[in-house]
Write a protein that holds these residues in place. Structure first.
Motif, mmCIF file in Angstrom:
data_model
loop_
_atom_site.group_PDB
_atom_site.id
_atom_site.type_symbol
_atom_site.label_atom_id
_atom_site.label_comp_id
_atom_site.label_asym_id
_atom_site.label_seq_id
_atom_site.Cartn_x
_atom_site.Cartn_y
_atom_site.Cartn_z
ATOM 1 N N GLN A 22 1.263 -1.084 -0.016
ATOM 2 C CA GLN A 22 -0.183 -0.063 -0.035
ATOM 3 C C GLN A 22 0.810 0.991 -0.359
ATOM 4 O O GLN A 22 0.568 2.704 -1.114
ATOM 5 N N GLU A 23 1.599 1.160 0.713
ATOM 6 C CA GLU A 23 2.784 2.875 0.655
ATOM 7 C C GLU A 23 3.607 2.976 -0.691
ATOM 8 O O GLU A 23 4.052 4.302 -0.874
ATOM 9 N N ILE A 24 3.334 1.649 -1.512
ATOM 10 C CA ILE A 24 4.399 1.815 -2.880
ATOM 11 C C ILE A 24 3.660 2.122 -3.880
ATOM 12 O O ILE A 24 3.702 3.574 -4.316
ATOM 13 N N ALA A 25 1.616 2.242 -3.711
ATOM 14 C CA ALA A 25 1.001 2.219 -4.412
ATOM 15 C C ALA A 25 0.872 4.240 -4.271
ATOM 16 O O ALA A 25 0.546 4.359 -4.756
ATOM 17 N N VAL A 26 0.408 4.603 -2.710
ATOM 18 C CA VAL A 26 1.136 5.950 -1.995
ATOM 19 C C VAL A 26 1.723 6.538 -2.791
ATOM 20 O O VAL A 26 1.206 7.878 -3.586
ATOM 21 N N GLN A 27 3.041 6.074 -2.520
ATOM 22 C CA GLN A 27 4.507 6.591 -3.822
ATOM 23 C C GLN A 27 3.733 7.116 -4.956
ATOM 24 O O GLN A 27 3.578 8.297 -5.415
ATOM 25 N N VAL A 78 8.763 -1.156 -9.062
ATOM 26 C CA VAL A 78 7.965 -2.263 -8.361
ATOM 27 C C VAL A 78 6.113 -1.721 -8.692
ATOM 28 O O VAL A 78 5.331 -0.536 -8.292
ATOM 29 N N ASN A 79 5.519 -3.143 -8.284
ATOM 30 C CA ASN A 79 4.165 -3.415 -8.816
ATOM 31 C C ASN A 79 3.359 -3.218 -7.342
ATOM 32 O O ASN A 79 3.963 -4.789 -7.139
ATOM 33 N N PRO A 80 2.852 -2.470 -6.383
ATOM 34 C CA PRO A 80 2.189 -2.920 -5.238
ATOM 35 C C PRO A 80 1.063 -4.191 -5.590
ATOM 36 O O PRO A 80 1.032 -4.003 -4.690
ATOM 37 N N LYS A 81 0.348 -4.199 -6.320
ATOM 38 C CA LYS A 81 -0.589 -5.261 -7.142
ATOM 39 C C LYS A 81 -1.584 -5.190 -6.627
ATOM 40 O O LYS A 81 -2.722 -5.847 -5.867
ATOM 41 N N GLN A 82 -1.367 -3.319 -5.776
ATOM 42 C CA GLN A 82 -3.415 -2.837 -4.906
ATOM 43 C C GLN A 82 -2.838 -1.886 -5.394
ATOM 44 O O GLN A 82 -2.083 -0.739 -5.903
ATOM 45 N N ASP A 83 -3.984 -1.200 -5.852
ATOM 46 C CA ASP A 83 -4.502 0.721 -5.727
ATOM 47 C C ASP A 83 -4.544 1.175 -4.297
ATOM 48 O O ASP A 83 -5.455 0.269 -3.758
ATOM 49 N N VAL A 84 -4.493 2.243 -4.297
ATOM 50 C CA VAL A 84 -4.525 3.006 -3.303
ATOM 51 C C VAL A 84 -5.940 3.375 -2.879
ATOM 52 O O VAL A 84 -7.318 2.780 -3.565
ATOM 53 N N VAL A 85 -6.346 3.021 -1.399
ATOM 54 C CA VAL A 85 -7.745 2.839 -1.323
ATOM 55 C C VAL A 85 -8.539 4.494 -2.078
ATOM 56 O O VAL A 85 -7.734 5.675 -1.348
ATOM 57 N N ASN A 86 -9.694 3.467 -1.980
ATOM 58 C CA ASN A 86 -10.592 5.362 -2.418
ATOM 59 C C ASN A 86 -9.320 6.049 -3.940
ATOM 60 O O ASN A 86 -10.265 7.201 -4.235
ATOM 61 N N ALA A 87 -8.856 5.960 -4.333
ATOM 62 C CA ALA A 87 -8.401 6.046 -5.567
ATOM 63 C C ALA A 87 -9.095 6.229 -6.711
ATOM 64 O O ALA A 87 -10.075 5.053 -6.580
ATOM 65 N N THR A 88 -9.129 7.608 -7.276
ATOM 66 C CA THR A 88 -9.646 8.086 -8.590
ATOM 67 C C THR A 88 -9.085 7.001 -9.809
ATOM 68 O O THR A 88 -9.695 6.741 -10.804
ATOM 69 N N TYR A 89 -8.078 7.317 -9.838
ATOM 70 C CA TYR A 89 -7.388 6.748 -10.636
ATOM 71 C C TYR A 89 -6.456 5.779 -10.394
ATOM 72 O O TYR A 89 -5.359 5.614 -9.054
#
Length: 149
Positions: A22-27, A78-89
């Motif tokens: 999740q941290e990677i996706a947030v970055q 790195v592929n975080p394999k998940q999206d940021v919670v509540n992200a639009t894109y």
């Protein structure tokens, strides 16, 4: 007792891995949001007349774009394999399936920014610069950005 410790340890490791992903996706999301702020919240709004033209603000936005675009390849390593919670894109899995092609989209954006840097002097030149930069951004977004909402 040993079994309980093993289960707890496994759960903690799993939770840590999820948090790291999740941290990677947030970055990644933060980097793209920073670029969006410069290009859309500032430059596009100026070209539309929603906010007044301000050379200092334009120069700062261009400098921020230049710095942020340089971080794309590393941030999306790195592929975080998940999206940021509540992200639009979010980033498409295609980013990592075709990483070389994804990375090849970065230099044209950098060139577009370099080509307009220091040449924007008024609203007319800002409009031309916006189109040139946005067209290169769109080249990547068409393939590698997903609309989540």
């Amino acid at each position: 007792m040993k079994r309980t410790m093993i289960v707890v340890s496994t759960l903690l490791l799993g939770a840590g891995a999820v948090m790291a992903q999740q941290e990677i996706a947030v970055q990644q999301d933060n980097l793209m949001r920073s670029q969006a702020k410069s290009l859309y919240t500032i430059i596009l709004k100026m070209t539309k007349g929603d906010i007044p033209y301000n050379q200092k603000v334009v120069d700062e936005a261009i400098a921020n774009l230049e710095a942020d675009v340089a971080k794309i390849a590393k941030t999306f390593e790195v592929n975080p394999k998940q999206d940021v919670v509540n992200a639009t894109y979010g980033a498409s899995p295609k980013v990592w399936q075709s990483k070389a092609d994804f990375d090849s989209k970065i230099p044209p954006v950098q060139k577009a920014i370099a080509d307009v840097k220091g040449k924007i002097t008024d609203l007319a030149s800002l409009k031309v610069a916006y189109t040139a930069m946005n067209d290169r951004c769109t080249d990547c977004h068409e393939t590698y950005r997903l609309k989540l909402k």
